[in-house]
Design an enzyme around this catalytic site. Sequence first.
Site, PDB file in Angstrom:
ATOM      1  N   GLN A 186      -7.746   0.541   3.695  1.00  0.00           N
ATOM      2  CA  GLN A 186      -8.630   0.008   4.739  1.00  0.00           C
ATOM      3  C   GLN A 186     -10.032  -0.302   4.211  1.00  0.00           C
ATOM      4  O   GLN A 186     -10.820  -0.954   4.889  1.00  0.00           O
ATOM      5  CB  GLN A 186      -8.753   1.013   5.893  1.00  0.00           C
ATOM      6  CG  GLN A 186      -7.493   1.176   6.719  1.00  0.00           C
ATOM      7  CD  GLN A 186      -7.145  -0.047   7.557  1.00  0.00           C
ATOM      8  OE1 GLN A 186      -8.008  -0.856   7.896  1.00  0.00           O
ATOM      9  NE2 GLN A 186      -5.877  -0.188   7.880  1.00  0.00           N
ATOM     10  N   CYS A 207       2.797   3.883  17.528  1.00  0.00           N
ATOM     11  CA  CYS A 207       3.816   3.290  18.376  1.00  0.00           C
ATOM     12  C   CYS A 207       5.066   3.054  17.553  1.00  0.00           C
ATOM     13  O   CYS A 207       5.028   2.364  16.552  1.00  0.00           O
ATOM     14  CB  CYS A 207       3.297   1.958  18.911  1.00  0.00           C
ATOM     15  SG  CYS A 207       4.518   1.015  19.803  1.00  0.00           S
ATOM     16  N   SER A 259      -3.835  -2.744  -0.608  1.00  0.00           N
ATOM     17  CA  SER A 259      -2.763  -3.612  -0.121  1.00  0.00           C
ATOM     18  C   SER A 259      -3.352  -4.949   0.301  1.00  0.00           C
ATOM     19  O   SER A 259      -4.273  -4.993   1.126  1.00  0.00           O
ATOM     20  CB  SER A 259      -2.072  -2.944   1.063  1.00  0.00           C
ATOM     21  OG  SER A 259      -1.081  -3.791   1.584  1.00  0.00           O
ATOM     22  N   ALA A 260      -2.807  -6.053  -0.233  1.00  0.00           N
ATOM     23  CA  ALA A 260      -3.414  -7.378  -0.033  1.00  0.00           C
ATOM     24  C   ALA A 260      -3.506  -7.799   1.433  1.00  0.00           C
ATOM     25  O   ALA A 260      -4.484  -8.418   1.843  1.00  0.00           O
ATOM     26  CB  ALA A 260      -2.637  -8.429  -0.827  1.00  0.00           C
ATOM     27  N   HIS A 261      -2.491  -7.453   2.233  1.00  0.00           N
ATOM     28  CA  HIS A 261      -2.476  -8.007   3.598  1.00  0.00           C
ATOM     29  C   HIS A 261      -3.526  -7.391   4.513  1.00  0.00           C
ATOM     30  O   HIS A 261      -3.713  -7.840   5.645  1.00  0.00           O
ATOM     31  CB  HIS A 261      -1.072  -7.901   4.210  1.00  0.00           C
ATOM     32  CG  HIS A 261      -0.660  -6.547   4.694  1.00  0.00           C
ATOM     33  ND1 HIS A 261      -0.735  -6.188   6.023  1.00  0.00           N
ATOM     34  CD2 HIS A 261      -0.165  -5.472   4.048  1.00  0.00           C
ATOM     35  CE1 HIS A 261      -0.282  -4.942   6.157  1.00  0.00           C
ATOM     36  NE2 HIS A 261       0.069  -4.487   4.974  1.00  0.00           N
ATOM     37  N   GLY A 309       0.821  -1.204   0.000  1.00  0.00           N
ATOM     38  CA  GLY A 309       0.000   0.000   0.000  1.00  0.00           C
ATOM     39  C   GLY A 309       0.854   1.253   0.000  1.00  0.00           C
ATOM     40  O   GLY A 309       0.540   2.249  -0.668  1.00  0.00           O
ATOM     41  N   THR A 361      10.762  -7.446 -11.440  1.00  0.00           N
ATOM     42  CA  THR A 361      10.132  -8.743 -11.682  1.00  0.00           C
ATOM     43  C   THR A 361       8.939  -8.919 -10.755  1.00  0.00           C
ATOM     44  O   THR A 361       9.022  -8.667  -9.558  1.00  0.00           O
ATOM     45  CB  THR A 361      11.160  -9.877 -11.479  1.00  0.00           C
ATOM     46  OG1 THR A 361      12.223  -9.670 -12.412  1.00  0.00           O
ATOM     47  CG2 THR A 361      10.536 -11.244 -11.699  1.00  0.00           C
ATOM     48  N   ASN A 405      -7.593   4.477   9.087  1.00  0.00           N
ATOM     49  CA  ASN A 405      -7.110   3.248   9.721  1.00  0.00           C
ATOM     50  C   ASN A 405      -7.190   3.270  11.244  1.00  0.00           C
ATOM     51  O   ASN A 405      -7.168   2.224  11.877  1.00  0.00           O
ATOM     52  CB  ASN A 405      -5.669   2.955   9.274  1.00  0.00           C
ATOM     53  CG  ASN A 405      -4.790   4.183   9.292  1.00  0.00           C
ATOM     54  OD1 ASN A 405      -5.124   5.214   8.710  1.00  0.00           O
ATOM     55  ND2 ASN A 405      -3.668   4.092   9.961  1.00  0.00           N
TER      56      ASN A 405
HETATM   57  C1  LIG Z   1      -1.710  -0.233   6.074  1.00  0.00           C
HETATM   58  C2  LIG Z   1      -2.022   1.038   5.372  1.00  0.00           C
HETATM   59  C3  LIG Z   1      -1.163   1.561   4.386  1.00  0.00           C
HETATM   60  C4  LIG Z   1       0.158   0.924   4.057  1.00  0.00           C
HETATM   61  O1  LIG Z   1       0.035  -0.326   3.437  1.00  0.00           O
HETATM   62  P1  LIG Z   1       1.282  -1.343   3.489  1.00  0.00           P
HETATM   63  O2  LIG Z   1       0.911  -2.408   2.534  1.00  0.00           O
HETATM   64  O3  LIG Z   1       1.362  -1.829   4.891  1.00  0.00           O
HETATM   65  O4  LIG Z   1       2.474  -0.579   3.068  1.00  0.00           O
HETATM   66  C5  LIG Z   1      -1.529   2.721   3.750  1.00  0.00           C
HETATM   67  N1  LIG Z   1      -2.676   3.348   4.042  1.00  0.00           N
HETATM   68  C6  LIG Z   1      -3.526   2.885   4.978  1.00  0.00           C
HETATM   69  C7  LIG Z   1      -4.795   3.617   5.238  1.00  0.00           C
HETATM   70  C8  LIG Z   1      -3.220   1.723   5.674  1.00  0.00           C
HETATM   71  O5  LIG Z   1      -4.060   1.267   6.607  1.00  0.00           O
END
Ligand SMILES: *Cc1c(COP(=O)(O)O)cnc(C)c1O
Length: 380
Positions: free
Chosen positions: A179, A324, A199-201, A71, A237, A151
């Site tokens: 989010q 934090c 962002s996938a995670h 992200g 890649t 977030n």
């Molecule tokens: C987690 C987050 C990001 C960053 O994504 P990453 O994949 O962890 O780098 C950016 N914006 C928001 C609002 C997020 O919650």
Amino acid sequence: MKIRYFDHAATTAVAEEVKKEMLPYFCENYGNASSLYDLGKKSKEAINIARGKVARAINAKPEEIYFTSCGTESDNLSLKGIAKAYRKKGNHIITSVIEHPAILNSCKSLENEGFRVTYLNVDKNGFINLQDLKNAINKDTILISIMMANNEIGTIEPIEEISKIAHQNNIIFHTDAVQAIGNIKIDVRKMGIDALSMSAHKFYGPKGVGALYINENVKFIPIQDGGHQEFDKRAGTENVAGIVGLGKAIEIANNEILDYNKKLLDLRKYFLQRIKIIPYIQINGDLENRLSGNINISFLFTNNKDIITELNKKGICVSAGSACSSGEIRTSHVLSAIGLSEGIARGTIRITLGKENTKEDIDYLVDSLEEIIKNLRIQM
Ligand SMILES: *Cc1c(COP(=O)(O)O)cnc(C)c1O
């Protein structure tokens, strides 16, 4: 000890179905997607299928989707790439004070390169003011970037109204939807979004892979030099297994979006009902236009570092409501922006619910909090 995880805004576990789809791309189909033989083509094909899934999930075209490493990279690439492509037109950008550091620090970096940035304030629930937005626009404004959902406090910004204002003034609109994916049904065309980060995670996919949608009519300059991957816009890649995982994860997230929200809303309602047994608490942020799994709560006369340490002893994971870093907890820029005093911010935690949480988990959380808060207050 059983882990009870309530920090889904920080990251999520990879869903089993997602992992299953990814596995063949580590040791069997390991070809480089740029190679011309069949093993390479298999990877290319897998990437294209994932691209189609992402496009379908947000009503974009496949050729408007670019895969990135996270992200943060999507935010950097959209802001810097678009700003640089439109520099001749103007040098002014508008964002908000409650954005993720990936946006705020990209803006700082652009300021160092001569761009001017307006940071819009928010009200006590975290909403930007649309009149403030209109007032901030001038003839040099080229880009507005406002997050879809925050977030920390879960506030969902009025995206369609913002995009309307942007387009009436011929300005490009980017949104950090990291989010929002899986929580809010997104249609980039209907909502008037020109660029969007994910962002996938954050939606039960793997870490280290993200995507960026940029409308076909919007220009942007790559920020990373190298090969011709991702339509010449993001060299390197491809993370094939990760991209396959992201594709599967967004497909599942979109299919389950209604049930997911209903489940999280029910759990949150149950939590908010039960937590009333603890005196001197305060829920921060709006309760209507808010991510269904987000709870940001202050326990007066406590501090969040102790709460988190004690919860951890019971196998419970929650986040500090404040940023934090290296063990030290500073007052969050978001909580300051919505007007929380330092004292109240200090006792604030963020609880973010997800797929695997149950009512029984909530009971355990509330019972643990009741005991911990009581003890902490006695010590104070
Ligand atoms: C987690 C987050 C990001 C960053 O994504 P990453 O994949 O962890 O780098 C950016 N914006 C928001 C609002 C997020 O919650």
